[in-house]
Design an enzyme around this catalytic site. Structure first.
Site, PDB file in Angstrom:
ATOM      1  N   CYS A 180       0.861  -1.184   0.000  1.00 37.84           N
ATOM      2  CA  CYS A 180       0.000   0.000   0.000  1.00 37.84           C
ATOM      3  C   CYS A 180       0.893   1.228   0.000  1.00 37.84           C
ATOM      4  O   CYS A 180       2.095   1.139   0.136  1.00 37.84           O
ATOM      5  CB  CYS A 180      -0.852  -0.001   1.254  1.00 37.84           C
ATOM      6  N   LYS A 236       3.735  -2.363  -7.868  1.00 43.50           N
ATOM      7  CA  LYS A 236       5.125  -2.096  -8.274  1.00 43.50           C
ATOM      8  C   LYS A 236       6.112  -2.579  -7.234  1.00 43.50           C
ATOM      9  O   LYS A 236       7.209  -3.000  -7.558  1.00 43.50           O
ATOM     10  CB  LYS A 236       5.293  -0.572  -8.455  1.00 43.50           C
TER      11      LYS A 236
HETATM   12  C1  BG6 Z   1       6.977  -6.901  -8.693  1.00 43.27           C
HETATM   13  C2  BG6 Z   1       7.186  -5.873  -9.778  1.00 43.27           C
HETATM   14  O1  BG6 Z   1       5.794  -6.637  -8.040  1.00 43.27           O
HETATM   15  O2  BG6 Z   1       8.052  -6.873  -7.776  1.00 43.27           O
HETATM   16  C3  BG6 Z   1       8.442  -6.270 -10.522  1.00 43.27           C
HETATM   17  O3  BG6 Z   1       6.066  -5.851 -10.655  1.00 43.27           O
HETATM   18  C4  BG6 Z   1       9.606  -6.281  -9.539  1.00 43.27           C
HETATM   19  O4  BG6 Z   1       8.692  -5.358 -11.562  1.00 43.27           O
HETATM   20  C5  BG6 Z   1       9.304  -7.209  -8.371  1.00 43.27           C
HETATM   21  O5  BG6 Z   1      10.779  -6.750 -10.156  1.00 43.27           O
HETATM   22  C6  BG6 Z   1      10.388  -7.053  -7.298  1.00 43.27           C
HETATM   23  O6  BG6 Z   1      10.336  -5.713  -6.869  1.00 43.27           O
HETATM   24  P1  BG6 Z   1      11.709  -4.915  -6.716  1.00 43.27           P
HETATM   25  O7  BG6 Z   1      11.302  -3.552  -6.238  1.00 43.27           O
HETATM   26  O8  BG6 Z   1      12.524  -5.684  -5.679  1.00 43.27           O
HETATM   27  O9  BG6 Z   1      12.376  -4.912  -8.048  1.00 43.27           O
END
Ligand code: BG6
Length: 593
Positions: free
Chosen positions: A2, A588
């Site tokens: 969130c 994200k």
């Molecule tokens: C996912 C994202 O939820 O989490 C990916 O959609 C991302 O793009 C993955 O690679 C891991 O998150 P982060 O912030 O560690 O790269």
């Protein structure tokens, strides 16, 4: 995951400020939202289901100097207005928003129910509210009440509380929490990331796990240790994120803008500090084993980085997915090194691994795109992508940045740093040429049109291209909600070949490298069973049913191969009418396990 945002300052439009701040956080979750403002010794609250980005203003929201807001990605309790945050105390004396998961919320709720407390939502969040109410009966000091309530929670949680007398409290043990300060106007911001207040704050404080912050009615910030309640001196850091405005700059979607930023992103990797890379390369050479660990797209980047570290660095490097490392906890040794690529630097699965590893004395390296992240602060060798904000939930430029950085690191270990720099500079030019050539976009739009009618999409790759095809799979899934499946080309005949039939689309990456013949063999195996072969290659062959021409980028060829796959995913989402920058169900940054 969130998004939490809070404001306290001289501006009387606190409600509008937190609403705007929330819109910069909606990549973290966008199924419902809520805004609470404090005025006239009372709290005005409005919340609803739907995307905060669809809300321009909120009717009858009163002027105020203090407000908090929350955008939700539902974990406990469905997507309803009643479950949206913030949640109010029974007597309305405070409201609370949370980012995380209270793993023991059922037993806590049971205990509160037997004490006669009632609930208006299905959330774990409201349990925290009632626990604070329970503590306030014992003493009216909010710091103690929050500390004691928070200590009863298991799981990774961050909360923000607004009281009707206008104080803001926040406590962190897991999900990210940063404080922004505008020292000129004496305005204070609290948020889940630094990007959301970057245009307004000149200084920042990163709240670490086990800490809490209070902002009182003189806008004085006080920091406490959650365990003891002790006040401690905090340091204000200069804001390193200069994001005056984050907009699409003429592109229809952030995804297309961010793909087009790839040449710039590659030059940012070339500009990395050579001494820091050299120092980390030496540490890797001395390490017993190198574990490259990430989640989602960053997990796939980990695979490619470990590949380069083995191929060029001759290191014992392996890659692991963040959510599946438990069996290694006993194997980690003090002279191992973990390298964590992560866009947000806040991924709970990976942070948990790093916490275990650090207890074993393992050194941490990281390549992160979000300044001030917890993973950066945990790292002995912190590196930044400096790729600029990546807003589209589907990662593109940051994935490319991570694997390009991994390639340069591997070349540095090999003692060929300069060659690595040269190759990435050449790649940046090749990618620019590819993106500027409208024939490429035309060909990929036609491919997306064809794929939009298919139910299953296969991708084949081997050696330097296997992880790239996995990432192509992830992009196609996120963009189209279709089933896609990446297979190591040589493994096809062990099971997946049974799925080959007339008209099945198989996308294949063909580089002029040591495994080219194996890949051609795999192409023939699927074609003779009816598959339609789409080849990303450097020259046409009569056994390609559809040919996507790319320039040969030598050692960095695989990095360039991700571009047509990212663009194909974009055009596929466009064709299908899907939300490109915010695909359904995903967020994200995954700051909960
Ligand atoms: C996912 C994202 O939820 O989490 C990916 O959609 C991302 O793009 C993955 O690679 C891991 O998150 P982060 O912030 O560690 O790269």
């Amino acid at each position: 995951m969130c998004g939490i945002f809070g404001y306290k300052g001289p501006n009387a439009k606190a409600g509008q400020i937190v609403l705007e701040g929330l819109k910069r956080l909606d990549y973290r979750g966008y199924d419902s939202w809520g805004v609470a403002v404090q005025c006239l010794d009372n709290i005005w609250l409005r919340k609803d289901i739907g995307k905060i980005s669809d809300v321009d203003h909120i009717a009858d929201m009163p002027d105020a100097h203090t407000a908090i807001a929350h955008t939700r990605w539902a974990t406990t309790g469905g997507v309803t207005r009643a479950n949206a945050h913030p949640h109010a105390s029974t007597d309305g004396s405070f409201v609370l928003a949370q980012n995380g998961i209270v793993e023991n919320f059922s037993e806590l709720k049971q205990g509160l129910l037997t004490k006669g407390y009632t609930f208006v939502s299905e959330t774990d969040t409201e349990v925290i509210v009632r626990l604070i109410e329970e503590e306030l009966k014992l003493n009216t000091d909010f710091v103690s009440a929050i500390r004691h309530a928070f200590s009863k929670l298991t799981g990774r949680n961050t909360i923000i509380v607004l009281t009707k007398s206008g104080e803001i409290y926040a406590a962190r043990n897991g999900s990210p929490l940063v404080v922004g300060v505008n020292t000129q106007t004496n305005e204070v911001y609290l948020s889940s990331d630094t990007l959301s207040f970057a245009p307004y704050a000149d200084q920042m404080i990163v709240v670490d796990n086990g800490q809490m912050v209070k902002v009182d009615n003189t806008n004085t910030i006080t920091m406490f240790t959650l365990a003891t309640g002790e006040v401690f001196e905090y340091t204000l850091e200069a804001m390193t994120v200069k994001a005056d405005k984050i907009d699409k700059e003429g592109y229809d979607h952030f995804m297309m803008k961010e793909i087009h930023e790839t040449p710039y992103v590659l030059r940012q990797i070339v500009a990395q500090d050579a001494q820091s890379l050299q120092a980390f390369a030496h540490a890797l050479q001395r390490a017993h084993r190198v574990y490259v660990i990430g989640s989602g797209t960053a997990g796939i980047a980990s695979y490619q980085i470990a590949f380069y570290l083995r191929l060029y660095g001759k290191l014992d490097a392996v890659s692991l997915i963040g959510a599946d490392v438990q069996s290694y906890y006993e194997i980690f040794q003090p002279d191992d090194i973990i390298l964590a690529p992560s866009q947000s630097g806040e991924t709970a699965d990976v942070i948990e691994v790093l916490e275990h590893a650090k207890e074993k004395g393992v050194q941490i390296g990281s390549i992160i795109n979000m300044p001030g992240s917890i993973m950066t602060r945990m790292s002995d060798y912190p590196f930044m992508c400096n790729a600029g904000p990546e807003i589209c939930v589907m990662s593109t430029k940051v994935f490319t940045s991570q694997i390009a950085w991994g390639y340069l690191l591997a070349k540095t270990v090999q003692g060929k740093y300069e060659e690595g720099i040269q190759n990435l500079q050449t790649l940046s030019v090749i990618v620019q040429r590819y993106l500027d050539n409208q024939n490429n976009h035309k060909a990929l739009k036609a491919l997306a049109n064809y794929l939009s009618k298919k139910e299953h999409i296969f991708l084949l790759g081997k050696y330097q291209n296997f992880a790239i095809m996995q990432e192509g799979m992830v992009k196609i899934i996120e963009a189209s909600y279709k089933h896609a499946h990446a297979i190591p080309a040589g493994d096809l005949k062990h099971y997946a070949i049974t799925l080959m039939e007339q008209g099945i689309p198989v996308i294949v990456a063909v580089s002029d490298d040591v495994v080219k013949n194996d890949v051609i063999t795999a192409i023939n195996e699927v074609r003779l069973r009816g598959a339609y072969v789409i080849a990303i290659a450097h020259k046409q062959e009569d056994y390609y049913d559809y040919y996507i021409p790319t320039e040969d980028a030598g050692e960095t060829d695989a990095i360039g191969t991700i571009i047509p796959l990212q663009l194909t995913a974009y055009y596929l989402a466009l064709k299908l009418g899907n939300n490109i920058d915010k695909p359904r169900n995903i967020a994200k940054s995954v700051t909960v396990k």
